[in-house]
Design a protein around this motif. Structure first.
Motif, PDB file in Angstrom:
ATOM      1  N   GLU A 123      -1.506  15.128   2.679  1.00  0.00           N
ATOM      2  CA  GLU A 123      -2.568  14.859   3.647  1.00  0.00           C
ATOM      3  C   GLU A 123      -3.255  16.180   4.008  1.00  0.00           C
ATOM      4  O   GLU A 123      -2.611  17.235   4.027  1.00  0.00           O
ATOM      5  N   ARG A 138       0.702   5.846  -0.840  1.00  0.00           N
ATOM      6  CA  ARG A 138      -0.091   7.021  -1.168  1.00  0.00           C
ATOM      7  C   ARG A 138       0.809   8.063  -1.812  1.00  0.00           C
ATOM      8  O   ARG A 138       2.030   8.021  -1.675  1.00  0.00           O
ATOM      9  N   GLU A 151       0.838  -1.202   0.000  1.00  0.00           N
ATOM     10  CA  GLU A 151       0.000   0.000   0.000  1.00  0.00           C
ATOM     11  C   GLU A 151       0.871   1.249   0.000  1.00  0.00           C
ATOM     12  O   GLU A 151       1.895   1.304   0.669  1.00  0.00           O
TER      13      GLU A 151
END
Ligand SMILES: Cc1cc2nc3c(=O)[nH]c(=O)nc-3n(C[C@H](O)[C@H](O)[C@H](O)COP(=O)(O)OP(=O)(O)OC[C@H]3O[C@@H](n4cnc5c(N)ncnc54)[C@H](O)[C@@H]3O)c2cc1C
Lengths: 377, 641
Positions: free
Chosen positions: B219, B215, B213
């Motif tokens: 944020e 990203r 995983e």
């Protein structure tokens, strides 16, 4: 560096303003000696002619120096140059600066120094290890227009010169650079040299007692050169090393050049009266001494054995005896009791004793120690 | 993307995207060109034979490290030195990542805290930088490439594969079984099997293809309560940059920009967009992306080429830089250096407050302290903003935890460098190369623990973190607020430790587990002059076979690889004068001192004596010379059976 010497009596003196606290003794005494030198300043290509004024007190002791310099090295003759008077104490330590009444220092683009800038300049000039020591002139020149120094990514330095805010007067890096090198550069050694060569032995004795260590160290050097080892001097040295073990190394350098008898007496004194560090330094000096050392002299050291508190002291003591006073019955007699001391000391003593000529009783003691401790040897 | 068995089933577009760009063939399919050589008509004049070249190889290692930047080099060297058979796979012809001669980014670290001092990284990264001080006095980036090459290839347990790109992961459940790697120069497709994979490639292609995983983007404030994050999350990633350097030709030099120039005027630019030091490149010639920054790379590279010349044209021809008249471009980058793309998710995500509030982690394994240096969204395409927001400068160094360095869902995958488990704001500080390098040393060491115990990284975090911390500290990494306490270190059991003279500190400090002066405390012993001796005494004889010393290299002054060759209180451009140069070691056996070893030209902060085991009651280190300092300073001594 060339130098000329002129003794002059300066009667008139323009009024100068101190920006920092500091005593101006220059008007209280009449004797001013003018020295002319050619010195290098890292901002100048050629050596510059400078006039240094030495001020002596009535005992002909140099007590202060000063020199008038320009506030900036001005490459393109566009900046405003202000005369600045720089003061040093008699061993070349920068003290303070003065400007003529009404004069002001300037920053880049004609901004004037604020009052806090003068204070900051004083603290920059007082810092012997200021970044200006290493900074190069072209780095300073690239940033005269940079007033904020930020962190930079990559190619750094968005500025060629990154200085902490405290390390420079923003917008006046060139002035700081120029003056720092006058205050802390080549003049320092010239002043030191002049003072040391000028002062009398008596004055050197005073230096030995000065709180500031630099006086002490400078006096030791000069006394070594002059080969002066009178009792007053060695006593002053003793007093100093008893108080400050960090002076031992330099002090021994001086003592070790003294005539044999003085050397032996001073070393013994240090050994007997000093603490652990002094005792160790004294023993090590003897260990390495080129002089022949008499057995009688070394035997006298035994008296101190009960006062050797640490392993380190006992270790260097035994090493000295092993190499320069082997098989001394006196030494053996007084080291035997150490077999009952704390174990590390006892073990070290055991290894000393097994290489010495022992009598039967002593041998039995040593053997008993071996039997008891053989797993720990 | 899970690995498919495309040898059998034929290629897919996704795989072709990974492999084909390196093959330089416009009409053949991947399968035809690379894997299935049936159409290969090689007639070898020397042997007179016709046949197929062999172009597929399978090799196996304990640890495979992908990416040869600061993080990857340190990971690979740490793994190899601690006993793992290791391979380092690097897709460029040179090592160094952004600090290689292809990009020439300054290799920086905690260069300056608010107290004005550096808090330099030690361990492998320092050893590398010291090696550079010896071999590259001229501070040339191309020579730095070779210094790094030397640093890596001299490691006995380490294989270096250059020009080799990891393109795909072959999975077995949540375990990476192998990395498929394409070596462009030999046309060989390698299948690299390994127990542990460490992705230090920045972009993290291998990790992404394993299904780990990750990203990208920023944020929003709320997620981690970050002061400097945008209100809402968005896709922005800091850009890549092309650097340059110029030289003074001593006479006026004309410059006319190439066809692809993008005009630069500086109109409306933020005052913080400065030009000082421009002859060594301008870091804000930067193009990022809100979308898929990796897919955008070639488009952005072309733009950067245009901007680079546009800015140089402005410098040369706008009349605003008269001092640039004699300057000519001497080197220009062609491969942009990258700052940000994928960030993989670990068991912990490091965020702004962890840094600014100096959070103490049980699993701290590295530190950082570069400012929160977040570049502006838009880069050079948004010049009204400052090129970076230096949001926050640190008073002291912050800790970095191990749990941010292994994948949450791929169980034998670790990472180090800019692609680790952290927020965009945290990355704005931790991306600095020496910080990345510390992470690298930690994961390389952890990989070896995994191999020795046959476990996976998460178990190291949960059960063996102490062992990992102790090992990296033994190897001279500093962990803030975590003194070393190695039960195997026999120096700590000595009954007495003392120096022959003491100018400052205390010989006892050398076993207190803190290997630098920090937090206002002195942790050193300094001799008064040279030569000097340090002695340790034990009541009972002990068997020793190694003695390890940490000497002073002045961690408060930088020794980084830079273009500007700064030399002042904060930056040195030579071998640190404090470093110990010559020393010898003696052991006392039955009351007699015996020489154990002599080191004449020491080049490292961590100095090791290894010898056949001997029983001693004392050891004595005799130090005779430094690289210039009058006194010698040590920070630690350790002894092992
Ligand atoms: C212009 C610029 C200025 C910067 N300023 C600074 C600074 O002043 N100081 C500082 O320390 N940091 C700076 N940074 C940030 C720093 O350079 C990066 O964050 C850092 O290099 C990340 O380290 P890394 O080891 O993770 O990656 P990298 O240095 O990028 O190394 C990764 C290596 O892996 C290779 N690789 C990638 N994919 C693969 C693959 N699939 N297979 C095999 N190999 C692969 C790459 O070619 C590269 O060599 C800057 C960055 C840029 C672009």
């Amino acid at each position: 560096m060339l130098s000329k010497l002129n003794i002059v009596i300066i009667l008139t003196f323009p009024f100068w303003i101190f920006f920092q606290s500091g005593s101006d003794v220059s008007n209280n005494y009449d004797i001013k000696i003018q020295h002319t030198f050619y010195v290098n300043h890292p901002g100048e290509k050629e050596p510059m002619e400078v006039v240094l004024i030495e001020i002596q007190n009535k005992d002909s002791l140099p007590i202060q120096y000063y020199m008038d310099v320009k506030s900036v090295i001005c490459l393109e003759q566009v900046c405003k140059v202000i005369p600045v008077r720089i003061f040093w104490n008699n061993i070349g330590e920068y003290q303070n600066y003065k400007l003529k009444e009404g004069a002001t220092l300037e920053k880049y683009e004609a901004d004037l120094f604020e009052s806090e800038d003068y204070v900051k300049l004083q603290s920059i000039l007082s810092n012997k290890n200021s970044p200006f020591k290493e900074v190069k002139l072209d780095e300073v020149l690239t940033v005269v227009d940079e007033t904020d120094f930020e962190d930079v990514d990559a190619v750094s330095g968005a500025t060629a010169l990154e200085l902490n805010e405290n390390d420079t007067v923003a917008g006046a890096a060139l002035t700081c650079y120029t003056l720092w090198h006058w205050a802390n550069g080549n003049m320092v050694a010239l002043i030191k040299k002049n003072t040391t060569e000028t002062v009398s032995n008596e004055q050197l004795l005073d230096f030995l007692n000065e709180k500031n260590k630099d006086y002490y160290l400078l006096a030791l050097n000069e006394l070594t050169k002059r080969k002066v080892y009178g009792e007053d001097f060695t006593n002053a040295v003793l007093n100093r090393v008893f108080k400050d073990a960090n002076l031992l190394r330099a002090s021994f350098k001086y003592i070790e050049t003294a005539p044999k008898s003085i050397y032996f007496s001073v070393v013994k004194n240090i050994f007997e009266r000093g603490g652990q560090e002094q005792k160790i330094a004294a023993i090590k000096s003897l260990h390495a001494s080129p002089f022949e050392i008499s057995k009688a002299y070394l035997d006298l050291f035994c008296v101190q054995i009960p006062n050797l508190k640490s392993f380190q002291e006992v270790m260097v003591f035994l090493e000295l005896m092993q190499s320069r006073n082997a098989n001394s019955t006196k030494v053996i007699d007084c080291t035997i009791p150490l077999l009952d001391a704390n174990f590390l000391i006892a073990r070290r003593t055991y290894w000393f004793l097994i290489n010495e000529n022992l009598d039967t009783l002593q041998q039995q003691k040593v053997e008993a120690f071996y039997i008891k401790n053989k797993d720990k040897l | 993307m899970q690995r498919r068995d495309f040898f059998k089933k034929g290629t897919t577009a996704a795989i072709a995207a990974g492999v084909i760009p390196l093959v330089a063939s416009s009409c053949a399919s991947t399968q035809d060109v690379v894997y299935d050589r049936k159409l290969d008509k090689w007639y070898h004049l020397g042997t007179g034979k016709t046949g197929m070249p062999s172009r597929k190889k399978t090799i196996g290692y304990d640890v495979a490290v992908i990416g040869g930047g600061a993080a990857g080099i340190c990971a690979a060297v740490a793994a190899a030195r601690n006993g793992s058979k290791t391979v380092l796979v690097q897709d460029r012809p040179v090592l160094g990542g952004n600090a290689s001669s292809e990009m020439r980014v300054h290799l920086n670290g905690v260069n300056q805290l608010n107290n004005g001092e550096a808090e330099r990284e030690t361990g492998i990264i320092e050893e590398m930088l010291l090696h550079n001080r010896f071999e590259n006095e001229q501070e040339s980036f191309p020579i730095f490439d070779h210094v790094l090459y030397d640093f890596v290839v001299r490691e006995p347990n380490l294989t270096l594969m250059l020009n080799t790109q990891a393109v795909d992961a072959e999975m077995k459940g949540d375990i990476i079984k192998s990395a498929l790697c394409w070596q462009a120069t030999t046309e060989i497709l390698y299948t690299i099997n390994a127990h542990i994979f460490i992705d230090c490639s920045g972009d993290g292609l291998l990790a992404a293809t394993s299904g780990a995983e990750y990203r990208t983007g920023r944020e929003g404030k709320a997620e981690f309560n970050e002061t400097y994050a945008p209100d809402e999350p968005d896709g922005w990633q800091m850009g890549a940059t092309l650097l340059m350097s110029s030289k003074d030709m001593g006479r006026p030099i004309k410059y006319s920009p190439p066809s692809y120039v993008i005009k630069y005027t500086h109109e409306g630019a933020s005052l913080k967009r400065k030009f000082a030091g421009y002859h060594e490149g301008i870091w804000w010639i930067e193009v990022g992306s809100e979308g898929d920054i990796i897919a955008d790379f070639e488009v952005n590279r072309h733009k950067l080429m245009g901007y680079l010349h546009g800015v140089w044209d402005y410098i040369k021809n706008s009349g605003k830089f008269p001092e640039a008249e004699n300057l000519a471009l001497d080197w220009v980058g062609s491969l942009p250096g990258r700052r940000e793309s994928r960030r993989f998710i670990g068991d912990y995500i490091v965020s702004e407050k962890d840094m600014t509030e100096y959070k103490q982690f049980e699993d701290a394994i590295a530190f950082g302290g570069w400012s929160l240096d977040e570049h502006n969204p838009g880069g050079i395409e948004n010049i009204s903003e400052p090129p970076s927001y230096f949001h926050h400068h640190f008073d002291e160094v912050y800790q970095f935890p191990f749990r941010a360095l292994y994948s949450k869902n791929v169980s034998n995958l670790m990472f180090a460098g800019r692609n680790v488990s952290q927020t965009h704001i945290a990355l704005s500080s931790s991306r600095i190369m020496a910080t990345c390098a510390l992470m690298g040393q930690a994961v390389g060491t952890a990989a070896t623990i995994c191999n020795k115990k046959n476990i996976l990284p998460r178990e190291v975090a949960q059960k063996h973190i102490n062992e990992l911390q102790e090992q990296i500290m033994r190897d001279d990494v500093f962990i803030p607020k975590r003194p070393a306490n190695d039960p195997n270190d026999l120096a700590r059991k000595a009954n007495l430790i003392f120096g022959s003279t003491t100018l400052s500190g205390d010989a006892k400090n050398l076993t207190n587990g803190i290997s630098r002066d920090i937090d206002g405390a002195i942790n050193h012993w300094q001799s008064d002059g040279l030569s000097a001796e340090l002695q340790l005494e034990w009541e009972l004889p002990i068997a020793l076979s190694s003695v390890e010393i940490k000497c002073d290299t002045n961690v408060k002054r930088n020794i980084m690889m830079r273009k500007d060759s700064r030399n002042d209180d904060l930056y040195g451009n030579a071998i640190p004068p404090e470093m110990l140069k010559s020393l010898s070691l003696e052991g006392r056996v039955n009351g007699v001192w015996q020489n154990i070893g002599d080191i004449k030209e020491n080049r490292t902060r961590l100095i090791k004596f290894k010898f056949d085991s001997m029983n001693v009651t004392a050891i004595r280190v005799k130090m005779t010379e430094t690289y210039g300092a009058e006194h010698v300073k040590l920070f630690e001594i350790r002894c092992y059976a």
